[in-house]
Design an enzyme around this catalytic site. Structure first.
Site, PDB file in Angstrom:
ATOM      1  N   TYR A  18       0.835  -1.198   0.000  1.00 22.59           N
ATOM      2  CA  TYR A  18       0.000   0.000   0.000  1.00 22.59           C
ATOM      3  C   TYR A  18       0.878   1.260   0.000  1.00 22.59           C
ATOM      4  CZ  TYR A  18      -3.080   3.699   1.630  1.00 22.59           C
ATOM      5  OH  TYR A  18      -3.751   4.889   1.747  1.00 22.59           O
ATOM      6  N   GLU A  40     -11.791   5.352   4.344  1.00 21.14           N
ATOM      7  CA  GLU A  40     -11.328   6.267   5.388  1.00 21.14           C
ATOM      8  C   GLU A  40     -12.414   6.510   6.432  1.00 21.14           C
ATOM      9  OE1 GLU A  40      -8.308   7.194   5.858  1.00 21.14           O
ATOM     10  OE2 GLU A  40      -7.358   7.021   3.903  1.00 21.14           O
ATOM     11  N   TRP A  48      -5.458   1.540  10.138  1.00 22.86           N
ATOM     12  CA  TRP A  48      -5.555   1.460   8.680  1.00 22.86           C
ATOM     13  C   TRP A  48      -5.250   0.044   8.217  1.00 22.86           C
ATOM     14  CZ3 TRP A  48      -8.207   3.444   5.145  1.00 22.86           C
ATOM     15  CH2 TRP A  48      -7.848   3.378   3.803  1.00 22.86           C
TER      16      TRP A  48
END
Length: 186
Positions: A18, A40, A48
């Protein structure tokens, strides 16, 4: 020799991929911008990494982030999502995602694309910051405060300043790679 990465990247391969391939790279595609808004907003209060590990499940659950489909999710679909162990089963966030999809479409109609709207806040060019360490990177900025305030006025939910700042980082509106990171824009 091992590549230097930002300090938040763990040895988890999903995080490395990522960071190296997505985070901080400019995104102008509305579908991808919508995906990051959804992810988000679900990340709020969680790591995350948790979201990244569930990303494919989110993709399936939210019809590949097709905004028009999400905007029209039925009560039956919402109940399926609340029971879907592959995603974050937070009814408020699920309802907000559907609500926000409708407002996302409104912005597309008003500005021609969501991309045109959101990128106008940075004059359509990424902000490249000069951070020495992850400790220097803020969680919010005056700009994320302004965007969050503007989106809230439009009725968006679960998109406060911290979430918007993370969205700006994820979509490359802001390049917050530390100076030594191999991904940093020059």
């Amino acid at each position: 020799m091992e590549k230097i990465r930002c300090g938040w990247v763990t040895k988890d391969q999903i995080y490395i991929d990522y960071h190296d391939n997505e985070w901080g790279k400019p995104v102008y595609d509305d579908k991808k911008l919508f995906e990051f808004l959804i992810l988000e907003s679900f990340q709020a209060g969680l790591s995350w990494l948790t979201i990244l590990k569930k990303r494919e499940n989110f993709r399936k659950a939210f019809d590949d982030f097709e905004v028009n489909k999400v905007a029209n999710f039925s009560e039956d679909k919402i109940e399926k999502l609340v029971k879907d162990e592959g995603i974050i089963r937070h009814r408020g966030k699920i309802n907000a995602a559907i609500h926000n999809a409708k407002l996302f479409i409104d912005i597309q109609q008003e500005f021609g694309s969501f991309s045109t709207f959101i990128w106008s806040y940075v004059n359509h060019h990424p902000i490249i910051n000069e951070w020495n360490s992850i400790k220097d990177i803020p969680a919010t900025s005056q700009l994320s405060d302004q965007i969050a305030k503007d989106l809230k006025k439009r009725g968006f939910k679960f998109l406060g300043s911290t979430t918007i700042y993370a969205h700006m980082q994820a979509t490359g509106m802001i390049d917050d790679h530390i100076k030594d990171c191999h991904c940093r824009s020059l």
